[in-house]
Write a protein that holds these residues in place. Structure first.
Motif, PDB file in Angstrom:
ATOM      1  N   PRO A 179      -7.739   3.402  -5.915  1.00 56.73           N
ATOM      2  CA  PRO A 179      -7.388   2.850  -4.572  1.00 56.73           C
ATOM      3  C   PRO A 179      -7.126   1.083  -4.601  1.00 56.73           C
ATOM      4  O   PRO A 179      -7.677   0.625  -5.430  1.00 56.73           O
ATOM      5  CB  PRO A 179      -8.884   2.762  -3.972  1.00 56.73           C
ATOM      6  CG  PRO A 179      -9.652   3.935  -4.645  1.00 56.73           C
ATOM      7  CD  PRO A 179      -9.369   3.893  -5.878  1.00 56.73           C
TER       8      PRO A 179
ATOM      9  N   GLN B 115      -6.719  -1.096  -2.470  1.00 55.48           N
ATOM     10  CA  GLN B 115      -7.553  -2.181  -1.999  1.00 55.48           C
ATOM     11  C   GLN B 115      -9.016  -2.374  -2.518  1.00 55.48           C
ATOM     12  O   GLN B 115      -9.339  -3.408  -3.017  1.00 55.48           O
ATOM     13  CB  GLN B 115      -7.588  -1.966  -0.305  1.00 55.48           C
ATOM     14  CG  GLN B 115      -8.234  -3.190   0.216  1.00 55.48           C
ATOM     15  CD  GLN B 115      -7.293  -4.453   0.425  1.00 55.48           C
ATOM     16  OE1 GLN B 115      -6.084  -4.075   0.554  1.00 55.48           O
ATOM     17  NE2 GLN B 115      -7.687  -5.809   0.250  1.00 55.48           N
ATOM     18  N   ASP B 116      -9.580  -1.508  -2.653  1.00 52.37           N
ATOM     19  CA  ASP B 116     -11.042  -1.369  -3.067  1.00 52.37           C
ATOM     20  C   ASP B 116     -11.372  -1.746  -4.612  1.00 52.37           C
ATOM     21  O   ASP B 116     -12.209  -2.169  -5.005  1.00 52.37           O
ATOM     22  CB  ASP B 116     -11.901  -0.357  -2.598  1.00 52.37           C
ATOM     23  CG  ASP B 116     -12.010  -0.309  -1.147  1.00 52.37           C
ATOM     24  OD1 ASP B 116     -11.659  -1.144  -0.566  1.00 52.37           O
ATOM     25  OD2 ASP B 116     -11.989   1.017  -0.526  1.00 52.37           O
ATOM     26  N   ILE B 117     -10.298  -1.132  -5.422  1.00 53.24           N
ATOM     27  CA  ILE B 117     -10.273  -1.431  -6.951  1.00 53.24           C
ATOM     28  C   ILE B 117      -9.338  -2.394  -7.295  1.00 53.24           C
ATOM     29  O   ILE B 117      -9.486  -3.518  -8.061  1.00 53.24           O
ATOM     30  CB  ILE B 117     -10.429  -0.104  -7.478  1.00 53.24           C
ATOM     31  CG1 ILE B 117     -11.622   0.730  -6.961  1.00 53.24           C
ATOM     32  CG2 ILE B 117     -10.310  -0.142  -8.825  1.00 53.24           C
ATOM     33  CD1 ILE B 117     -11.616   2.194  -7.793  1.00 53.24           C
TER      34      ILE B 117
ATOM     35  N   HIS C 197      -8.838  -5.824  -5.338  1.00 54.58           N
ATOM     36  CA  HIS C 197     -10.330  -6.464  -5.578  1.00 54.58           C
ATOM     37  C   HIS C 197     -10.526  -7.156  -7.159  1.00 54.58           C
ATOM     38  O   HIS C 197     -10.975  -8.242  -7.037  1.00 54.58           O
ATOM     39  CB  HIS C 197     -11.512  -5.380  -5.113  1.00 54.58           C
ATOM     40  CG  HIS C 197     -12.732  -6.048  -5.471  1.00 54.58           C
ATOM     41  ND1 HIS C 197     -13.468  -6.915  -4.474  1.00 54.58           N
ATOM     42  CD2 HIS C 197     -13.792  -5.714  -6.522  1.00 54.58           C
ATOM     43  CE1 HIS C 197     -14.708  -7.190  -5.115  1.00 54.58           C
ATOM     44  NE2 HIS C 197     -14.749  -6.410  -6.097  1.00 54.58           N
TER      45      HIS C 197
ATOM     46  N   ARG D  49       0.843  -1.048   0.145  1.00 55.06           N
ATOM     47  CA  ARG D  49       0.005   0.163   0.042  1.00 55.06           C
ATOM     48  C   ARG D  49       0.731   1.064  -0.200  1.00 55.06           C
ATOM     49  O   ARG D  49       0.414   2.338  -0.636  1.00 55.06           O
ATOM     50  CB  ARG D  49      -0.751  -0.061   1.125  1.00 55.06           C
ATOM     51  CG  ARG D  49      -1.994  -1.029   1.289  1.00 55.06           C
ATOM     52  CD  ARG D  49      -2.746  -1.050   2.640  1.00 55.06           C
ATOM     53  NE  ARG D  49      -3.923  -1.824   2.517  1.00 55.06           N
ATOM     54  CZ  ARG D  49      -4.635  -2.408   3.693  1.00 55.06           C
ATOM     55  NH1 ARG D  49      -4.284  -2.105   4.731  1.00 55.06           N
ATOM     56  NH2 ARG D  49      -5.850  -3.162   3.293  1.00 55.06           N
TER      57      ARG D  49
ATOM     58  N   SER E 240     -16.870  -7.716   9.279  1.00 54.05           N
ATOM     59  CA  SER E 240     -15.939  -7.057   8.234  1.00 54.05           C
ATOM     60  C   SER E 240     -15.017  -7.564   7.529  1.00 54.05           C
ATOM     61  O   SER E 240     -14.349  -8.232   8.260  1.00 54.05           O
ATOM     62  CB  SER E 240     -15.836  -5.514   8.911  1.00 54.05           C
ATOM     63  OG  SER E 240     -14.862  -5.580   9.833  1.00 54.05           O
TER      64      SER E 240
END
Length: 234
Positions: free
Chosen positions: A178, A180-182, A185, A58, A232
């Motif tokens: 992003p 992590q989220d894009i 994923h 990251r 989560s």
């Protein structure tokens, strides 16, 4: 918390140096600086392989996004196909040998494309590469090939050569997306399609791609289990 304490300790030591003489406190300052550097390394690296960990990946991505113009990136998620069998058959030490050799191979290959690689967890790795002149499929083929080459490990019965393959999920994203989220994923979704179709292959994420039906995969993902237990996703 430990890093914060080391920073405070360094400041205190430096302050003391002003009052009682730098020479008398220099060894303490040097020691604290080394401890601080070691703590920072541990926060961003995997202790077994020496690769970046998820936090380190990251950080690299954030640096790319912040210090250069938006650019296309290749984000690759790599999951070994038969790693559990190596552990069960030849011992966890042999599994560690395999992970370390695989990490070295991935690291060398990623660097040839100007990229970086990380170990996210267990037998799961990730790579971030700039989009260059090489077709993505050719790059992915090379990653599959270096992983599939035999590895000599130390089993309970002595040295033995083992072979594993890998499922690769690839996403072409912008450096500003992003991670992590894009980026991860999408690569994760593509990777499970590669796993679903037998492994030892790569799949490129395409718009609208979704996860294969859970019952058709080989058991739940670790992140699914974490979500079920904690409510989560990590």
């Amino acid at each position: 918390m430990s890093t914060t304490l080391l920073v405070i300790a360094t400041i205190v030591a430096a302050t003391l140096g002003v009052g009682v003489g730098y020479l008398s406190t220099r060894p303490t300052i040097h020691r604290l600086r080394k401890e601080l550097a070691d703590a920072a390394w541990q926060l961003t690296h995997d202790p077994l392989t020496g690769l970046l960990n998820r936090t380190g990946l990251r950080t690299v991505h954030a640096t790319i996004a912040a210090t250069s113009d938006p650019q296309p990136l290749i984000v690759m998620l790599i999951d070994l196909d038969q790693f559990k069998e190596i552990n069960d058959t030849h011992s966890h030490d042999a599994g560690d040998d395999l992970l370390m050799e695989t990490a070295d191979r991935l690291n060398r290959l990623a660097h040839t494309y100007g990229g970086t690689v990380a170990r996210l967890s267990g037998d799961e790795f990730a790579a971030i590469l700039p989009v260059g002149r090489h077709p993505i499929s050719d790059i992915a083929d090379r990653f599959n090939s270096v992983i599939a080459a035999p590895v000599k490990v130390q089993a309970d019965s002595g040295p033995v050569a083992v072979t594993v393959t890998a499922s690769l999920g690839i996403a072409a994203v912008a450096s500003t997306d992003p991670v992590q989220d894009i980026a991860l994923h999408r690569a994760d979704t593509a990777m499970y399609h590669a796993k679903h179709h037998g492994g030892d292959r790569h799949v490129l994420y395409t718009p609208g791609m979704t996860m294969p039906d859970r019952e058709r995969r080989r058991g739940p993902r670790l992140r699914d289990l974490r979500r079920d237990q904690r409510g989560s996703v990590e």
